[in-house]
Design a protein around this motif. Structure first.
Motif, PDB file in Angstrom:
ATOM      1  N   LEU A  75      -2.824   4.843   5.602  1.00 12.57           N
ATOM      2  CA  LEU A  75      -0.697   4.704   5.855  1.00 12.57           C
ATOM      3  C   LEU A  75      -0.384   5.175   7.548  1.00 12.57           C
ATOM      4  O   LEU A  75      -0.494   6.017   7.619  1.00 12.57           O
ATOM      5  CB  LEU A  75       0.067   4.669   4.931  1.00 12.57           C
ATOM      6  CG  LEU A  75      -0.763   4.598   3.770  1.00 12.57           C
ATOM      7  CD1 LEU A  75      -0.197   4.791   2.349  1.00 12.57           C
ATOM      8  CD2 LEU A  75      -0.405   3.194   3.411  1.00 12.57           C
ATOM      9  N   ARG A  76       0.818   4.631   7.578  1.00 15.07           N
ATOM     10  CA  ARG A  76       1.580   4.523   8.645  1.00 15.07           C
ATOM     11  C   ARG A  76       3.052   4.505   8.530  1.00 15.07           C
ATOM     12  O   ARG A  76       3.394   3.156   8.253  1.00 15.07           O
ATOM     13  CB  ARG A  76       0.830   4.598  10.218  1.00 15.07           C
ATOM     14  CG  ARG A  76       1.289   5.551  11.329  1.00 15.07           C
ATOM     15  CD  ARG A  76       0.817   4.801  12.165  1.00 15.07           C
ATOM     16  NE  ARG A  76       1.481   5.004  13.816  1.00 15.07           N
ATOM     17  CZ  ARG A  76       1.990   7.430  14.267  1.00 15.07           C
ATOM     18  NH1 ARG A  76       0.950   7.978  13.795  1.00 15.07           N
ATOM     19  NH2 ARG A  76       2.234   7.274  15.397  1.00 15.07           N
ATOM     20  N   CYS A  77       3.494   5.129   8.649  1.00 21.11           N
ATOM     21  CA  CYS A  77       5.298   5.195   8.312  1.00 21.11           C
ATOM     22  C   CYS A  77       5.873   5.212  10.176  1.00 21.11           C
ATOM     23  O   CYS A  77       6.051   6.031  10.896  1.00 21.11           O
ATOM     24  CB  CYS A  77       6.556   5.778   7.945  1.00 21.11           C
ATOM     25  SG  CYS A  77       7.594   5.940   7.408  1.00 21.11           S
ATOM     26  N   LYS A 110       0.969  -1.215   0.126  1.00 25.08           N
ATOM     27  CA  LYS A 110       0.047   0.183  -0.056  1.00 25.08           C
ATOM     28  C   LYS A 110       1.146   1.190  -0.165  1.00 25.08           C
ATOM     29  O   LYS A 110       0.402   1.940  -0.744  1.00 25.08           O
ATOM     30  CB  LYS A 110      -0.646   0.184   1.320  1.00 25.08           C
ATOM     31  CG  LYS A 110      -2.344  -0.565   1.209  1.00 25.08           C
ATOM     32  CD  LYS A 110      -3.648  -0.423   2.575  1.00 25.08           C
ATOM     33  CE  LYS A 110      -4.442  -0.314   2.053  1.00 25.08           C
ATOM     34  NZ  LYS A 110      -5.114  -0.273   2.615  1.00 25.08           N
ATOM     35  N   MET A 111       1.694   0.961   1.056  1.00 29.04           N
ATOM     36  CA  MET A 111       2.862   2.324   0.582  1.00 29.04           C
ATOM     37  C   MET A 111       3.131   2.624  -0.500  1.00 29.04           C
ATOM     38  O   MET A 111       3.787   3.361  -1.127  1.00 29.04           O
ATOM     39  CB  MET A 111       3.882   2.562   1.859  1.00 29.04           C
ATOM     40  CG  MET A 111       4.824   3.714   2.159  1.00 29.04           C
ATOM     41  SD  MET A 111       4.356   4.934   2.771  1.00 29.04           S
ATOM     42  CE  MET A 111       4.321   4.498   4.407  1.00 29.04           C
ATOM     43  N   LEU A 112       3.323   1.466  -1.065  1.00 26.25           N
ATOM     44  CA  LEU A 112       4.793   1.565  -2.090  1.00 26.25           C
ATOM     45  C   LEU A 112       3.909   1.333  -3.281  1.00 26.25           C
ATOM     46  O   LEU A 112       4.008   2.504  -4.417  1.00 26.25           O
ATOM     47  CB  LEU A 112       5.275   0.383  -2.717  1.00 26.25           C
ATOM     48  CG  LEU A 112       6.011  -0.579  -2.264  1.00 26.25           C
ATOM     49  CD1 LEU A 112       6.366  -1.823  -1.730  1.00 26.25           C
ATOM     50  CD2 LEU A 112       7.452   0.821  -2.466  1.00 26.25           C
ATOM     51  N   GLN A 113       2.244   1.505  -3.347  1.00 30.18           N
ATOM     52  CA  GLN A 113       1.717   2.058  -4.186  1.00 30.18           C
ATOM     53  C   GLN A 113       1.196   3.672  -4.234  1.00 30.18           C
ATOM     54  O   GLN A 113       1.097   4.511  -4.811  1.00 30.18           O
ATOM     55  CB  GLN A 113      -0.151   1.211  -4.138  1.00 30.18           C
ATOM     56  CG  GLN A 113       0.205   0.173  -4.683  1.00 30.18           C
ATOM     57  CD  GLN A 113      -1.246  -0.891  -4.004  1.00 30.18           C
ATOM     58  OE1 GLN A 113      -2.246  -0.371  -3.481  1.00 30.18           O
ATOM     59  NE2 GLN A 113      -1.410  -2.372  -4.674  1.00 30.18           N
ATOM     60  N   TRP A 114       1.403   3.987  -3.179  1.00 32.00           N
ATOM     61  CA  TRP A 114       1.057   5.861  -2.671  1.00 32.00           C
ATOM     62  C   TRP A 114       2.076   5.896  -2.941  1.00 32.00           C
ATOM     63  O   TRP A 114       1.781   7.515  -4.284  1.00 32.00           O
ATOM     64  CB  TRP A 114       1.207   5.989  -1.169  1.00 32.00           C
ATOM     65  CG  TRP A 114       0.915   7.346  -0.266  1.00 32.00           C
ATOM     66  CD1 TRP A 114       0.302   8.639  -0.898  1.00 32.00           C
ATOM     67  CD2 TRP A 114       2.076   7.124  -0.313  1.00 32.00           C
ATOM     68  NE1 TRP A 114       0.605   9.223  -0.168  1.00 32.00           N
ATOM     69  CE2 TRP A 114       2.176   9.307  -0.331  1.00 32.00           C
ATOM     70  CE3 TRP A 114       3.660   7.280  -0.367  1.00 32.00           C
ATOM     71  CZ2 TRP A 114       2.526   9.839   0.340  1.00 32.00           C
ATOM     72  CZ3 TRP A 114       4.899   8.368   0.035  1.00 32.00           C
ATOM     73  CH2 TRP A 114       4.121   9.584   0.390  1.00 32.00           C
ATOM     74  N   ALA A 115       3.163   6.263  -3.189  1.00 28.14           N
ATOM     75  CA  ALA A 115       4.517   6.500  -2.750  1.00 28.14           C
ATOM     76  C   ALA A 115       4.633   6.682  -5.077  1.00 28.14           C
ATOM     77  O   ALA A 115       4.627   7.261  -5.799  1.00 28.14           O
ATOM     78  CB  ALA A 115       6.169   5.859  -3.108  1.00 28.14           C
ATOM     79  N   LEU A 116       3.482   5.482  -5.888  1.00 22.04           N
ATOM     80  CA  LEU A 116       3.954   5.770  -7.111  1.00 22.04           C
ATOM     81  C   LEU A 116       3.033   6.287  -8.050  1.00 22.04           C
ATOM     82  O   LEU A 116       3.369   6.966  -8.637  1.00 22.04           O
ATOM     83  CB  LEU A 116       3.989   4.167  -7.689  1.00 22.04           C
ATOM     84  CG  LEU A 116       3.355   4.557  -9.176  1.00 22.04           C
ATOM     85  CD1 LEU A 116       4.733   4.107 -10.343  1.00 22.04           C
ATOM     86  CD2 LEU A 116       2.664   2.290  -9.708  1.00 22.04           C
TER      87      LEU A 116
END
Length: 226
Positions: free
Chosen positions: A200-202, A73-79
């Motif tokens: 999300l949460r980093c 999910k984080m990688l999708q947000w980044a893309l």
């Protein structure tokens, strides 16, 4: 809900913590050397030549924990953030309608549609790093989103004079328009909002620490070089 951790992480938490500390120490050393190298004119050309590679290394380190955690999910947000910001940069350089009238120099490396590819990657890292800080200090999602937008815009404010000095980009007439800061605020606000919508949460320190190190780097150069 994806919280930025995975039970199938490739590296044990205690190993990851040690590795994170050493990566942070490494980047403090690298950016300290880079700061000194930019201050002294004799070494500045070498530093400028290495700039795109340093930004790629910074982004790789910042997203290393996300990849290790298999946080899709984080990688999708980044893309999504990368594609949107790069598209806006391409439109912005072509028309001057988004950020104002500007052109990119040669320092940031290889370009596509007159925009350095690294610029979209750096957008993602900066927004994630600022989000990592704001969600540490704010609990309400709306507060996190707005604080991240202001923090990201502040980062750009610190960086802008240095960017012109070192040929990252150049504003028409050499004047940074207020429109640029408004665009940064709106774009980072939208990206932060998507981040919260995706829940999300980093939970890793690296994105926040690398962006902090970058901000200190630009601030010192702004004081000493400009």
């Amino acid at each position: 809900m994806n919280t930025g951790t995975s039970e199938k992480e490739l590296i044990r938490p205690e190993v990851m913590n040690t590795l994170t500390r050493w990566i942070i120490i490494l980047f403090i050393i690298l950016y300290t050397v880079g700061t000194l190298g930019h201050i002294f004119p004799s070494s500045r050309p070498l530093m400028l030549m290495l700039t795109p590679y340093m930004l790629i290394l910074s982004a790789a380190a910042g997203f290393f924990p996300v990849v290790i955690a298999k946080d899709t999910k984080m990688l999708q947000w980044a893309l999504i953030t990368f594609l949107i910001t790069f598209l806006l940069e391409a439109v912005g350089t072509a028309t001057g309608d988004i950020f104002g009238a500007y052109t990119y120099g040669e320092t940031l490396g290889w370009k596509l549609f007159d925009v350095p590819v690294i610029i979209g990657i750096n957008w993602v890292l900066v927004i994630l790093g600022i989000l990592s800080w704001t969600e540490r200090y704010f609990k309400m999602p709306v507060a996190v989103i707005f604080a991240a937008a202001f923090g990201t815009t502040l980062f750009d404010f610190i960086m802008e004079p240095i960017a012109m000095e070192f040929d990252y980009w150049m504003w028409e007439g050499g004047i940074i328009p207020l429109q640029n800061y408004a665009a940064w605020w709106i774009i980072s606000l939208a990206s932060a909002a998507l981040y919260k919508v995706l829940k999300l949460r980093c939970r890793h320190k690296l994105p926040a620490m690398i962006v902090l190190i970058e901000a200190v780097f630009f601030l010192i150069l702004r004081i000493t070089v400009i």
